[in-house]
Scaffold this motif. Sequence first.
Motif, PDB file in Angstrom:
ATOM      1  N   VAL A   1     -26.545 -32.001 -11.510  1.00  0.00           N
ATOM      2  CA  VAL A   1     -26.127 -33.405 -11.607  1.00  0.00           C
ATOM      3  C   VAL A   1     -27.273 -34.349 -11.248  1.00  0.00           C
ATOM      4  CG1 VAL A   1     -23.659 -33.017 -11.257  1.00  0.00           C
ATOM      5  CG2 VAL A   1     -25.179 -33.230  -9.278  1.00  0.00           C
TER       6      VAL A   1
ATOM      7  N   THR B   1     -22.214 -46.713 -27.370  1.00  0.00           N
ATOM      8  CA  THR B   1     -22.650 -46.373 -26.013  1.00  0.00           C
ATOM      9  C   THR B   1     -22.329 -47.462 -25.005  1.00  0.00           C
ATOM     10  OG1 THR B   1     -24.855 -47.240 -26.502  1.00  0.00           O
ATOM     11  CG2 THR B   1     -24.501 -44.882 -26.849  1.00  0.00           C
TER      12      THR B   1
ATOM     13  N   TYR C   1     -20.311 -34.192 -19.816  1.00  0.00           N
ATOM     14  CA  TYR C   1     -21.009 -34.903 -20.899  1.00  0.00           C
ATOM     15  C   TYR C   1     -20.828 -36.415 -20.801  1.00  0.00           C
ATOM     16  CZ  TYR C   1     -21.408 -36.922 -25.590  1.00  0.00           C
ATOM     17  OH  TYR C   1     -21.707 -37.732 -26.652  1.00  0.00           O
TER      18      TYR C   1
ATOM     19  N   MET D   1     -21.266 -43.672 -14.970  1.00  0.00           N
ATOM     20  CA  MET D   1     -22.247 -44.110 -13.963  1.00  0.00           C
ATOM     21  C   MET D   1     -22.926 -45.398 -14.410  1.00  0.00           C
ATOM     22  SD  MET D   1     -24.033 -40.499 -12.888  1.00  0.00           S
ATOM     23  CE  MET D   1     -23.051 -39.012 -12.735  1.00  0.00           C
ATOM     24  N   LYS D   2     -23.299 -45.453 -15.692  1.00  0.00           N
ATOM     25  CA  LYS D   2     -23.949 -46.650 -16.224  1.00  0.00           C
ATOM     26  C   LYS D   2     -23.005 -47.848 -16.157  1.00  0.00           C
ATOM     27  CE  LYS D   2     -26.375 -48.361 -20.360  1.00  0.00           C
ATOM     28  NZ  LYS D   2     -25.597 -49.610 -20.517  1.00  0.00           N
TER      29      LYS D   2
ATOM     30  N   ALA E   1     -18.864 -35.149 -12.276  1.00  0.00           N
ATOM     31  CA  ALA E   1     -20.188 -35.770 -12.411  1.00  0.00           C
ATOM     32  C   ALA E   1     -21.129 -34.983 -13.307  1.00  0.00           C
ATOM     33  CB  ALA E   1     -20.815 -35.938 -11.029  1.00  0.00           C
TER      34      ALA E   1
ATOM     35  N   SER F   1     -30.670 -41.269 -11.374  1.00  0.00           N
ATOM     36  CA  SER F   1     -31.040 -42.375 -12.246  1.00  0.00           C
ATOM     37  C   SER F   1     -30.161 -43.601 -12.028  1.00  0.00           C
ATOM     38  CB  SER F   1     -30.934 -41.952 -13.721  1.00  0.00           C
ATOM     39  OG  SER F   1     -31.806 -40.880 -13.986  1.00  0.00           O
ATOM     40  N   HIS F   2     -29.045 -43.395 -11.335  1.00  0.00           N
ATOM     41  CA  HIS F   2     -28.091 -44.490 -11.163  1.00  0.00           C
ATOM     42  C   HIS F   2     -27.791 -44.784  -9.680  1.00  0.00           C
ATOM     43  CE1 HIS F   2     -27.207 -44.489 -15.490  1.00  0.00           C
ATOM     44  NE2 HIS F   2     -27.150 -43.173 -15.419  1.00  0.00           N
TER      45      HIS F   2
ATOM     46  N   ILE G   1     -28.693 -36.352 -12.930  1.00  0.00           N
ATOM     47  CA  ILE G   1     -28.510 -37.656 -13.564  1.00  0.00           C
ATOM     48  C   ILE G   1     -28.093 -38.712 -12.551  1.00  0.00           C
ATOM     49  CG2 ILE G   1     -26.102 -37.142 -14.162  1.00  0.00           C
ATOM     50  CD1 ILE G   1     -28.593 -39.225 -16.259  1.00  0.00           C
ATOM     51  N   ILE G   2     -27.470 -38.304 -11.463  1.00  0.00           N
ATOM     52  CA  ILE G   2     -27.035 -39.261 -10.439  1.00  0.00           C
ATOM     53  C   ILE G   2     -28.225 -40.059  -9.915  1.00  0.00           C
ATOM     54  CG2 ILE G   2     -26.024 -39.486  -8.126  1.00  0.00           C
ATOM     55  CD1 ILE G   2     -24.275 -37.089  -8.730  1.00  0.00           C
TER      56      ILE G   2
ATOM     57  N   PRO H   1     -22.368 -39.698 -17.423  1.00  0.00           N
ATOM     58  CA  PRO H   1     -23.414 -40.725 -17.370  1.00  0.00           C
ATOM     59  C   PRO H   1     -22.973 -42.088 -17.894  1.00  0.00           C
ATOM     60  CG  PRO H   1     -24.340 -38.648 -18.115  1.00  0.00           C
ATOM     61  CD  PRO H   1     -22.853 -38.461 -18.079  1.00  0.00           C
ATOM     62  N   ARG H   2     -22.062 -42.119 -18.848  1.00  0.00           N
ATOM     63  CA  ARG H   2     -21.575 -43.408 -19.349  1.00  0.00           C
ATOM     64  C   ARG H   2     -20.769 -44.134 -18.271  1.00  0.00           C
ATOM     65  NH1 ARG H   2     -19.754 -42.393 -25.660  1.00  0.00           N
ATOM     66  NH2 ARG H   2     -21.623 -41.246 -26.292  1.00  0.00           N
TER      67      ARG H   2
END
Length: 314
Positions: free
Chosen positions: A38, A265, A12, A18-19, A9, A43-44, A40-41, A15-16
């Motif tokens: 982490v 992306t 790099y 997760m999205k 997680a 955000s998702h 960034i989790i 995040p793709r």
Amino acid sequence: MKNFALIGAGGYIAPRHMKAIKDTGNRLVAALDPNDSVGIIDSHFPDAEFFTEFERFDRHIDKMRRSEKSDNIDYVSICSPNYLHDSHMRFALRSDADAICEKPLVLNPWNIDGLQDIERDTGRKVNTILQLRVHPAIVALRDKVRAQAKDTKHEVDLTYITSRGHWYLQSWKGNLKKSGGIATNIGVHFFDMLHYIFGDLQDNIVHHSEDTKAAGYLEYTHARVRWFLSVDYQDVPQAQREQGQRTYRSITVDGEEIEFSGGFTDLHTRSYEEILAGRGFGLEENRVAIQTVSTIRNAPIAPLTGDYHPFLKK
């Protein structure tokens, strides 16, 4: 709605994934990374369980597997360092889940055979992210090549320079045994693309190989390819450097530039859509690309004669 777990997680590419999980209407319920940076989790999937130790993650996934059906893990997405992909796919299949693994699938072609055995034993499937195969420009080029005469051989130049700082060689990516080297780490999806478009691989010659760059010649049923890969900023052409660019990507076919920069992306989401619809790329689709990079890694260096990439003249 499917339940996903994610390994790696903090990486790099995570995040793709997760999205893509979110964009396809599914949920991430558990994630693992030895690094706890982490955020960034949130955000998702802020409610996802998170672990820094594999053993505790393993126990959690096993408890979910043994619980009510609605709590089972359906897919394990794998974004860990390259050399761990094989083990993490095996874990996914033994956990009664399908795997979705980042490139490169494995480092050596014989690893694919072992994974196929586990697929048969468990009835589960490995899916892979071969994102260029779902890029509209690449699909269109493949269709064009297929429509031409069977004996047509195109002249192709592949150049990919993606500058990396000093950290790169100090990380696992700079360790040949962990990343497979530069051709594996940043080139494998391009080599898969070439096979996908131009057919069977017929010849594989290496002209240059070091930690930060590699180059060679590949011949396919319908193409002769000169390739150059680098993470060295000094290899970015001067015109691009003067514009502040640190990356240079070019693929020409018979002297014509193939433009496929746009939409990169979104390719993970597109890949997930195909996987969830039962049209994902499995183990066997990876064999040619993995054999290609394995050969590059172990090949002797050939002299600069015949077809070789023009960047080697610098």
